[in-house]
Design a protein around this motif. Structure first.
Motif, PDB file in Angstrom:
ATOM      1  N   VAL A  68       0.864  -1.040   0.027  1.00  0.00           N
ATOM      2  CA  VAL A  68      -0.050   0.066  -0.115  1.00  0.00           C
ATOM      3  C   VAL A  68       0.892   1.196  -0.039  1.00  0.00           C
ATOM      4  O   VAL A  68       1.680   1.534   0.936  1.00  0.00           O
ATOM      5  N   HIS A  69       0.923   1.991  -1.231  1.00  0.00           N
ATOM      6  CA  HIS A  69       1.868   3.174  -1.359  1.00  0.00           C
ATOM      7  C   HIS A  69       0.883   4.368  -0.891  1.00  0.00           C
ATOM      8  O   HIS A  69      -0.131   4.549  -1.283  1.00  0.00           O
ATOM      9  N   VAL A  70       1.597   4.996   0.210  1.00  0.00           N
ATOM     10  CA  VAL A  70       0.845   6.522   0.825  1.00  0.00           C
ATOM     11  C   VAL A  70       1.548   7.754   0.333  1.00  0.00           C
ATOM     12  O   VAL A  70       2.763   7.667   0.486  1.00  0.00           O
ATOM     13  N   ASP A  71       0.976   8.792   0.171  1.00  0.00           N
ATOM     14  CA  ASP A  71       1.213  10.073   0.174  1.00  0.00           C
ATOM     15  C   ASP A  71       2.110  10.603   1.536  1.00  0.00           C
ATOM     16  O   ASP A  71       1.794   9.960   2.565  1.00  0.00           O
ATOM     17  N   ASP A  72       3.008  11.772   1.384  1.00  0.00           N
ATOM     18  CA  ASP A  72       3.353  12.188   2.800  1.00  0.00           C
ATOM     19  C   ASP A  72       2.156  12.552   3.651  1.00  0.00           C
ATOM     20  O   ASP A  72       2.454  12.364   4.990  1.00  0.00           O
ATOM     21  N   ASP A  73       0.944  12.632   3.378  1.00  0.00           N
ATOM     22  CA  ASP A  73      -0.194  12.902   4.407  1.00  0.00           C
ATOM     23  C   ASP A  73      -0.737  11.769   4.554  1.00  0.00           C
ATOM     24  O   ASP A  73      -1.588  11.746   5.493  1.00  0.00           O
ATOM     25  N   GLY A  74      -0.436  10.605   4.065  1.00  0.00           N
ATOM     26  CA  GLY A  74      -0.662   9.301   4.503  1.00  0.00           C
ATOM     27  C   GLY A  74      -2.083   8.661   3.892  1.00  0.00           C
ATOM     28  O   GLY A  74      -2.662   7.799   4.136  1.00  0.00           O
ATOM     29  N   THR A  75      -2.507   9.499   2.628  1.00  0.00           N
ATOM     30  CA  THR A  75      -3.478   8.796   1.816  1.00  0.00           C
ATOM     31  C   THR A  75      -2.789   7.978   0.681  1.00  0.00           C
ATOM     32  O   THR A  75      -2.002   8.096  -0.005  1.00  0.00           O
ATOM     33  N   VAL A  76      -3.497   6.837   0.497  1.00  0.00           N
ATOM     34  CA  VAL A  76      -3.396   5.899  -0.510  1.00  0.00           C
ATOM     35  C   VAL A  76      -3.592   6.298  -1.820  1.00  0.00           C
ATOM     36  O   VAL A  76      -4.568   6.941  -2.003  1.00  0.00           O
ATOM     37  N   HIS A  77      -2.187   5.992  -2.552  1.00  0.00           N
ATOM     38  CA  HIS A  77      -2.458   6.368  -3.984  1.00  0.00           C
ATOM     39  C   HIS A  77      -2.054   5.306  -4.794  1.00  0.00           C
ATOM     40  O   HIS A  77      -2.226   5.381  -6.070  1.00  0.00           O
ATOM     41  N   LYS A  78      -1.706   4.300  -4.411  1.00  0.00           N
ATOM     42  CA  LYS A  78      -1.325   3.015  -5.098  1.00  0.00           C
ATOM     43  C   LYS A  78      -1.278   1.719  -4.322  1.00  0.00           C
ATOM     44  O   LYS A  78      -1.046   1.735  -3.234  1.00  0.00           O
ATOM     45  N   VAL A  79      -1.844   0.740  -4.891  1.00  0.00           N
ATOM     46  CA  VAL A  79      -1.697  -0.655  -4.268  1.00  0.00           C
ATOM     47  C   VAL A  79      -1.451  -1.595  -5.451  1.00  0.00           C
ATOM     48  O   VAL A  79      -1.743  -1.489  -6.449  1.00  0.00           O
ATOM     49  N   THR A  80      -0.364  -2.537  -4.957  1.00  0.00           N
ATOM     50  CA  THR A  80       0.223  -3.438  -5.790  1.00  0.00           C
ATOM     51  C   THR A  80       0.391  -4.904  -4.979  1.00  0.00           C
ATOM     52  O   THR A  80       0.278  -4.633  -3.711  1.00  0.00           O
ATOM     53  N   HIS A  81       0.644  -5.811  -5.770  1.00  0.00           N
ATOM     54  CA  HIS A  81       0.726  -7.096  -4.879  1.00  0.00           C
ATOM     55  C   HIS A  81       2.306  -7.605  -5.525  1.00  0.00           C
ATOM     56  O   HIS A  81       2.668  -7.460  -6.660  1.00  0.00           O
TER      57      HIS A  81
END
Length: 82
Positions: A68-81
């Motif tokens: 789960v990739h998050v921005d500096d503010d903690g918002t999810v911007h990408k999901v990978t496996h």
């Protein structure tokens, strides 16, 4: 342009699993509870790692692991496996 044949050319189960989780998480922050702006961390799969933009992480491939990739503010911007 790639040839797409319905039923013959389809995404793998890993891709559909990633898409399902992306739909649940994109634009939300991870927190203690699930609501319209957050998703509860405890509801994520066991094999999950949360990655910030400047995070160091291993490059080993584990198909069952969700990233789960998050921005500096903690918002999810990408999901990978993997």
């Amino acid at each position: 342009m790639p040839l797409v044949v319905p039923g013959l050319t389809s995404s793998s189960s890993a891709n559909s699993k990633t898409d399902d989780w992306a739909n649940k998480l994109m634009g939300k922050k991870l927190g203690d509870e699930t609501n319209e702006i957050t998703f509860a961390k405890q509801d994520l799969p066991k094999e999950t790692r949360v990655l910030k933009g400047d995070s160091a992480f291993t490059m080993d491939h584990k198909p069952e692991r969700m990233n789960v990739h998050v921005d500096d503010d903690g918002t999810v911007h990408k999901v990978t496996h993997g």
